[in-house]
Design an enzyme around this catalytic site. Structure first.
Site, PDB file in Angstrom:
ATOM      1  CB  SER A 102      -0.992  -0.073   1.254  1.00  0.00           C
ATOM      2  OG  SER A 102      -2.090   0.785   0.927  1.00  0.00           O
ATOM      3  CG  ASP A 152      -7.400  -2.191  -3.703  1.00  0.00           C
ATOM      4  OD1 ASP A 152      -7.900  -1.357  -3.207  1.00  0.00           O
ATOM      5  OD2 ASP A 152      -6.178  -2.698  -3.612  1.00  0.00           O
ATOM      6  CG  HIS A 183      -6.114  -1.638  -0.029  1.00  0.00           C
ATOM      7  ND1 HIS A 183      -5.383  -1.212  -1.237  1.00  0.00           N
ATOM      8  CD2 HIS A 183      -5.074  -1.161   0.834  1.00  0.00           C
ATOM      9  CE1 HIS A 183      -4.192  -0.809  -1.026  1.00  0.00           C
ATOM     10  NE2 HIS A 183      -4.180  -0.529   0.333  1.00  0.00           N
TER      11      HIS A 183
HETATM   12  C1  MLT Z   1      -1.597   5.868  -0.138  1.00  0.00           C
HETATM   13  O1  MLT Z   1      -1.944   6.768   0.504  1.00  0.00           O
HETATM   14  O2  MLT Z   1      -0.295   5.740  -0.220  1.00  0.00           O
HETATM   15  C2  MLT Z   1      -2.550   4.899  -0.707  1.00  0.00           C
HETATM   16  O3  MLT Z   1      -3.735   5.621  -0.609  1.00  0.00           O
HETATM   17  C3  MLT Z   1      -2.555   3.792   0.089  1.00  0.00           C
HETATM   18  C4  MLT Z   1      -2.845   3.989   1.478  1.00  0.00           C
HETATM   19  O4  MLT Z   1      -4.121   3.948   1.877  1.00  0.00           O
HETATM   20  O5  MLT Z   1      -1.762   3.989   2.436  1.00  0.00           O
END
Ligand code: MLT
Length: 201
Positions: A102, A152, A183
């Site tokens: 992520s 996701d 996700h």
């Molecule tokens: C981010 O902010 O990098 C993406 O939205 C993934 C997350 O939620 O960390």
């Protein structure tokens, strides 16, 4: 940067650089390293940005909307930290494989988008396109595993396909693995990443 370094038993094996998701810490992905490459040294890093108390690797303006200026600055900060860590711990700076989930996958993707020599390869679990409209460096032959979820909501399938295309156009050898889930990081995605790693390194 706050981190954990664990010396591996095989100095030739790639050093795994672990990068957690939003709200995680440098402890989160340690079990993954053991599944992917048990003999590797491991450098697991905590993001320097706090969002309502949750560690991240760069700021965002909203869900999925990145603060580009901060992203570029934090990407350089991480790149410099990898240089420093190689000196401190005596590992080969050119032998790093990132494993990110992520937000951690997004900063690993950003390392690839900004530097041709930051990483020897990368496992990106549920990454997004870190920046659009920039020229990528030459990534010829850099192996990249991407894990994505057909359902996701944070990282829609088109995002994964776009990232695969951008990295491939820069010369990276991308393996895009699909799960039917959202996700979350599933066991079968981790198994696929491990199998890819064994085939690749
Ligand atoms: C981010 O902010 O990098 C993406 O939205 C993934 C997350 O939620 O960390």
């Amino acid at each position: 940067m706050k981190h954990i370094y664990q010396q591996g038993t095989n100095a030739e094996a790639p050093v795994l650089v672990l990068l957690h998701g939003t709200g995680g810490t440098e402890r989160d992905l340690l079990p993954l390293a053991g599944m992917i490459s048990p003999q590797s040294s491991v450098l697991s890093i905590r993001g320097n940005v706090l969002e309502n108390g949750m560690p991240r690797f760069f700021k965002r303006l909203a869900e999925g909307v990145f603060d580009e200026e901060d992203l570029v600055l934090r990407t350089k900060e991480l790149y410099d930290f990898l240089d420093e860590a190689a000196e401190t711990y005596g590992f080969n700076r050119r032998n790093l494989v990132a494993v990110g989930y992520s937000n951690g996958a997004n900063i690993a993707g950003s390392l690839l988008f900004h530097y041709s020599d930051a990483l020897r390869g990368a496992i990106l679990h549920h990454p997004m396109v870190p920046r659009r409209g920039i020229q990528l460096p030459d990534l010829s032959g850099v192996p990249v595993f991407m894990g994505a979820g057909r359902n996701d909501p944070i990282c829609p399938p088109q995002e994964s396909e776009d990232l695969e295309q951008l990295l491939s156009e820069a010369g990276a050898v991308v393996n895009l693995h699909w799960e039917s889930t959202g996700h979350q990081l599933t066991g079968s995605e981790i198994d696929a990443a491990s199998a890819w790693y064994q085939r690749t390194f």
